[in-house]
Design an enzyme around this catalytic site. Structure first.
Site, PDB file in Angstrom:
ATOM      1  N   HIS A 136       0.955  -1.317   0.034  1.00 21.02           N
ATOM      2  CA  HIS A 136      -0.291   0.123   0.098  1.00 21.02           C
ATOM      3  C   HIS A 136       0.700   1.558   0.064  1.00 21.02           C
ATOM      4  CE1 HIS A 136      -3.130   2.864   1.729  1.00 21.02           C
ATOM      5  NE2 HIS A 136      -3.857   1.975   1.488  1.00 21.02           N
ATOM      6  N   ASP A 213       2.613  -4.533   7.702  1.00 23.50           N
ATOM      7  CA  ASP A 213       1.902  -3.633   7.637  1.00 23.50           C
ATOM      8  C   ASP A 213       0.224  -4.986   7.377  1.00 23.50           C
ATOM      9  OD1 ASP A 213      -0.777  -2.596   7.058  1.00 23.50           O
ATOM     10  OD2 ASP A 213       0.068  -2.153   4.964  1.00 23.50           O
ATOM     11  N   LYS A 239     -10.251  -0.791  10.224  1.00 27.58           N
ATOM     12  CA  LYS A 239     -10.825  -2.059  10.057  1.00 27.58           C
ATOM     13  C   LYS A 239     -10.830  -3.056  10.622  1.00 27.58           C
ATOM     14  CE  LYS A 239      -7.735  -0.769   6.463  1.00 27.58           C
ATOM     15  NZ  LYS A 239      -8.022   0.625   5.401  1.00 27.58           N
ATOM     16  N   CYS A 377      -5.304   2.500  -3.637  1.00 26.23           N
ATOM     17  CA  CYS A 377      -3.452   3.341  -3.487  1.00 26.23           C
ATOM     18  C   CYS A 377      -2.394   2.239  -3.343  1.00 26.23           C
ATOM     19  CB  CYS A 377      -4.166   3.120  -1.817  1.00 26.23           C
ATOM     20  SG  CYS A 377      -4.778   4.499  -1.149  1.00 26.23           S
TER      21      CYS A 377
END
Lengths: 419, 162
Positions: A136, A213, A239, A377
């Site tokens: 990302h 990540d 999220k 992204c």
């Protein structure tokens, strides 16, 4: 939905009662243009159950004050609840110690914290950082900024046509200049689950620390930072059915202690004078200023909610949704699934022949189906597949098989319009 | 709720399938490229300005149906018109797409271009419809390239990320 007390508390069932779970999410009762909302944009942000909404309300109506400051009752309650949220998250990711969990505004800030706190202190000219094509932008741009400042260099792990990392190529990128690895556990654009545990072991054998990540992984699977042995793990609360504006950075205590602060201000100091300031200990060293207290407590409540259902049950249900949706879309003429890794989480990116993703997204919305369209992204991923954008359906545990059917029917409608 | 059914009318779908004036000019007097980095829409526009009159116009590029149909209908509309007429249409189209111009109540010159009025209810799609007009303005003023994300651009639509 039945009126009986929650059986989940007593004995977690192997399968989810989706209708019962859906009743916890008020937003899922919305209608879009007269049609039931089919929310399939969970990789961008998940929805919030009533339990978390209630927790935020309770905090704001009876517990709010600033933390780590005053001796009055409310401040002590708010401080205790905030630190309790930290404890819950530490357990959720299986950190060794609570202080290894630093509250941030989200995954992006967590990665930026590592870049400033670790990267700017320990990386220099000629050093190399290994990232992957799948990353990302939030795990690319901070490192580019560091490279610009320090004269360091980014090396990129390529992917194959299925969207899987080429692990041989990853291993070949290592040399004596390699000083850091950043890799996402689950791709937000394609759903690929990366073999991060073995990648971490490979890097550690060469003395290189690894940042994971986990923004897309944490909502879909059990996270065990000790088992992974990652040095840093970043995730976002929104999220995970929590509020926006909150996330965490997990870091190994020994590393966090050696790092420099990212932001200066109140709470991150032990003493201040114009001659000399002494920084606070971990984790306060990295939490300057008044944090989003309510959001942190809300995230704690969201983790309680997810834990009660069980990440194993969540993963099993989402995998069933993904398998069902994949099988449906594979059969449809003119539909091409982008990202066909052997190991995938609940993300289904696709292209429709002769239809731009933005037109597909607008027309699907007309059917009540919310998907993400765009580059997610992750422009390097789009460049790899030579497409400007994809449509992406991403599933959560509260999605039903009937909603997959609604997606399929919606795609048929789009195809009819553009026939 | 936006009436997206009205937006994807047959006329728009037809121009998307068979775009008019699609291709290149042999000897363009003015050129510009339009790019929307948020969704990847990209188009190249060429003009043959003879004096004040747009004698020839052509476009090509990759974009969504709204953008391509908008470009196709724009080229068909401005071909043969003066630079000043084009400027008027550019302004009116932008005002219609952003909801500043109520086509039903105020006089305008948009004609069939009013099929795009529905984008006003779809903030993320306004830029798709405006990009070709944006690019036409840049070409007339002989700017080499333009972007929907250029802050200084007078055509910048006051909307959020696409």
């Amino acid at each position: 939905m039945t009126a009986s007390p929650s059986p989940r508390r007593l004995a977690p069932a192997p399968a989810l009662d989706v209708e019962r779970i859906r009743a916890d999410f008020p937003i899922l009762r919305l209608k879009v243009g007269g049609k039931p909302l089919v929310y399939l944009d969970n990789a961008a942000s998940s929805q919030m159950p009533q339990q978390v909404i209630d927790r935020l309300l309770r905090y704001q109506t009876s517990q709010h004050a600033n933390i780590h400051r005053a001796v009055h009752m409310l401040s002590e309650i708010a401080t205790a609840e905030y630190e309790e949220a930290r404890r819950k998250i530490a357990r959720f990711v299986n950190a060794r110690e609570d202080r290894e969990v630093i509250f941030t505004s989200g995954t992006t800030e967590a990665i930026n914290l590592v870049m400033h706190g670790y990267g700017r202190k320990f990386l220099g000219a000629g050093d190399e950082i290994i990232l992957t094509t799948l990353e990302h932008h939030s795990n690319i741009v901070p490192w580019q900024m560091l490279c610009e400042e320090k004269g360091a260099r980014i090396r990129v792990v390529p992917i194959n046509d299925a969207g899987e990392l080429l692990i041989d190529e990853y291993e070949k990128l290592f040399n004596e200049r390699t000083k850091f690895v950043g890799v996402m556990q689950v791709s937000n654009a394609l759903g690929t689950v990366n073999p991060v545990k073995s990648m971490i072991a490979f890097a550690h054998a060469r003395g290189v620390p690894v940042l994971i990540d986990g923004a897309q992984a944490a909502p879909h699977m059990n996270i065990d930072v000790q088992d992974l042995d990652c040095d840093f793990y970043a995730l976002s609360g929104h999220k995970l059915c929590g509020p926006t504006g909150i996330g965490i950075l997990y870091g190994k205590a020994a590393l966090l202690e050696r790092m420099q602060p990212f932001k200066g201000g109140g709470d991150m100091i032990l003493s201040v004078s114009f001659e000399k300031t002494v920084y606070n200990t971990v984790p306060q060293k990295f939490e300057a200023g008044t944090p989003p207290i309510a959001a942190a407590i809300g995230l704690g409540a969201a983790i309680d909610y997810l834990s009660e259902i069980g990440m194993g049950a969540i993963a099993a249900h989402e995998n069933a949704l993904l398998d069902y949706a994949t099988a449906q879309l594979e059969r449809m003429p003119g539909v091409c699934i982008i990202g066909t890794a052997a190991d995938k989480a609940a993300v289904l990116s696709f292209a429709l022949q002769g239809v731009h993703p933005h037109d597909a997204g607008t027309l699907l919305n007309q059917e009540g189906v919310a998907v993400r369209t765009g580059h997610h992204c992750a422009q390097p991923v789009m460049q790899r597949f030579r497409i400007p954008a994809t449509s992406r359906a991403s599933f959560a545990f509260y999605n039903s098989m009937a909603e997959v059917d609604a997606l399929v029917a919606g795609i048929r409608t789009v195809q009819k319009v553009f026939a | 709720m936006a009436d997206t059914k009205a937006l994807y009318q047959e006329v728009i779908l037809d121009h998307n399938r068979k775009p008019r004036n699609y291709g290149r000019l042999d000897h363009p007097s003015h050129k510009a490229e339009g790019h929307n980095p948020l969704c990847g829409d990209h188009l190249a526009l060429a003009l043959d300005l003879q004096g004040e009159r747009i004698a020839g116009i052509a476009f090509e590029g990759e974009s969504c149906a709204i953008c391509k149909a908008s470009a196709s209908m724009m080229t068909a509309t401005v071909k043969g018109k003066t630079r000043e007429d084009a400027e008027t249409l550019i302004r009116e189209f932008r005002e219609m797409a952003t909801g500043e111009l109520d086509c039903g109540s105020y006089p305008h010159h948009l004609g069939r271009l009013t099929v795009f009025a529905g984008v006003r209810d779809l903030p993320t799609r306004v830029k798709c419809a405006i990009l070709p007009w944006h690019t036409l303005r840049a070409a007339i003023h002989s700017q080499a390239s333009t972007s929907t994300e250029s802050e200084a651009d007078p055509m910048h639509a006051p909307i959020g990320d696409a």
